[in-house]
Design an enzyme around this catalytic site. Structure first.
Site, short mmCIF file in Angstrom:
data_model
loop_
_atom_site.label_atom_id
_atom_site.label_comp_id
_atom_site.label_asym_id
_atom_site.label_seq_id
_atom_site.Cartn_x
_atom_site.Cartn_y
_atom_site.Cartn_z
N THR A 13 106.48 39.94 61.62
CA THR A 13 107.53 39.85 62.29
C THR A 13 108.00 41.13 63.18
OG1 THR A 13 108.79 40.43 60.32
CG2 THR A 13 108.61 38.11 60.91
N ASN A 111 92.76 47.37 57.79
CA ASN A 111 93.47 46.37 57.21
C ASN A 111 94.86 47.19 56.66
OD1 ASN A 111 94.30 45.89 53.97
ND2 ASN A 111 93.98 43.92 55.02
N ASP A 112 96.06 46.49 56.78
CA ASP A 112 97.12 46.97 56.79
C ASP A 112 97.32 47.89 55.25
OD1 ASP A 112 97.73 44.66 55.52
OD2 ASP A 112 99.46 44.16 56.78
N GLU A 161 90.71 43.57 48.60
CA GLU A 161 91.63 42.45 48.67
C GLU A 161 91.98 42.10 46.99
OE1 GLU A 161 92.77 40.75 50.62
OE2 GLU A 161 92.10 41.78 52.37
N CYS A 181 94.92 34.02 40.77
CA CYS A 181 94.78 35.30 41.45
C CYS A 181 95.77 36.30 40.86
CB CYS A 181 94.78 35.09 42.78
SG CYS A 181 93.55 34.33 43.48
#
Ligand SMILES: [Zn+2]
Length: 311
Positions: A13, A111-112, A161, A181
């Site tokens: 956003t 990747n953030d 991840e 997870c």
């Protein structure tokens, strides 16, 4: 103006970008709302404009490099976002090449969550170590691993991840196809879902569940016990795997640290010999939602190697 880098942190956003010198001082910054409904062209335009404005204000000659953190699974070599829940319009498109073409400059993609881990290592709670793991506990659970001062990327760029490592083999189903997870038991979304499952209330925010637990509600307290245990199982595995000195937690769920940390630390102690017998630390990150921005700006410095005159 001194030599500087530009970092950009792209969220679902909003977008933040900053020019920073090698000591991490912010020279100038931009922030703007991004509208995924505007599609790929709208998103690309926002990103390129923010970077071009900073380069104009700080001087093109002194720009050392550009780093961009984006959410999702990244194919690093190709410069492609393979999969992103928040930014579907940028999936499977050569985003790095296109931004480089428009800016006529080289760009480093990451990747953030990996970028956030690097940010904490550079200017946050990890400044005194070269090896750390960061878990971000927000709407999902993100992870980043820093080894030897660099992001551990894996062979494609999808390492870290950590939100999708299994903590309960028969736990709640996850969108990734797995069950149990970490993200299904330790994110703000998971707290809301568990509150609903326990009939505590529909659509309660993590904050509201936290307030109920503080007020003595047993079901709400049990939820933070699950959060703590899930984190403890994951952290024990990470401690046993890496033997790093520091494991950091960040994100909105961190506000409930006093409720989930005791069961979390008890679980890690139970499950990790090396945690019990060493000075391994599990702590709160300090940069908050700025970590990804700092990490993105740090990417060109890591690539450039030690500064002139440094050891
Ligand atoms: Zn998953």
């Amino acid at each position: 103006m001194p030599e500087y880098s530009i970092g950009l942190d792209l969220g679902g956003t909003n977008l933040r970008a900053a020019a920073m010198d090698r000591a991490g001082h912010v020279l100038d910054r931009r922030a703007t709302a991004t509208n995924p409904d505007a599609g790929r062209e709208g998103m690309l335009g926002c990103m390129v404009n923010a970077i071009a404005e900073l380069r104009h204000s700080c001087g093109a000659a002194q720009l050392a490099g550009i780093g961009i953190g984006v959410p999702g699974f990244i194919l690093l070599k190709e410069g492609i976002i393979r999969n992103s829940n928040n930014l579907a319009c940028l999936e499977d498109f050569p985003i790095r090449a296109e931004i480089e073409r428009r800016l006529n400059a080289r760009v480093i993609l990451e990747n953030d969550a990996n970028a956030a881990a690097l940010g904490e290592k550079w200017m946050g709670a990890g400044r005194d170590v070269d090896d750390l793991v960061l878990l971000t506990l927000g709407t999902g659970v993100g992870g980043g691993i820093i080894s030897g001062g660099r992001v551990l990327q894996g062979y494609l760029g999808m390492a870290g991840e950590l939100g999708h490592i299994t903590v309960y083999p028969d736990g709640n189903p996850c969108g990734c196809g797995n069950r149990g997870c970490l993200e299904k038991h330790a994110s703000a979304t998971a707290i809301t879902a568990m509150a609903s499952m326990l009939r505590l209330g529909e659509g309660l925010s993590a904050r509201e569940v936290y307030d109920l637990a503080l007020g003595g509600n047993e079901k709400a307290s049990r939820i933070f016990l699950v959060v703590g245990e899930a984190l403890g199982v994951a952290l024990a595995t990470l401690v046993n795997t890496f033997n790093f000195p520091l494991y950091l937690l960040s994100g909105g769920v961190l506000a409930a640290w006093d409720l989930f940390a005791p069961p979390m630390l008890a679980e890690v102690r139970r499950r990790s010999f090396s945690f019990r017998t060493t000075a391994t630390r599990i702590e709160r990150a300090t940069l908050g939602n700025e970590a990804g921005l700092f990490g993105a700006a740090c990417l060109p410095w890591v690539e450039a190697g030690p500064a002139n005159g440094a050891a």
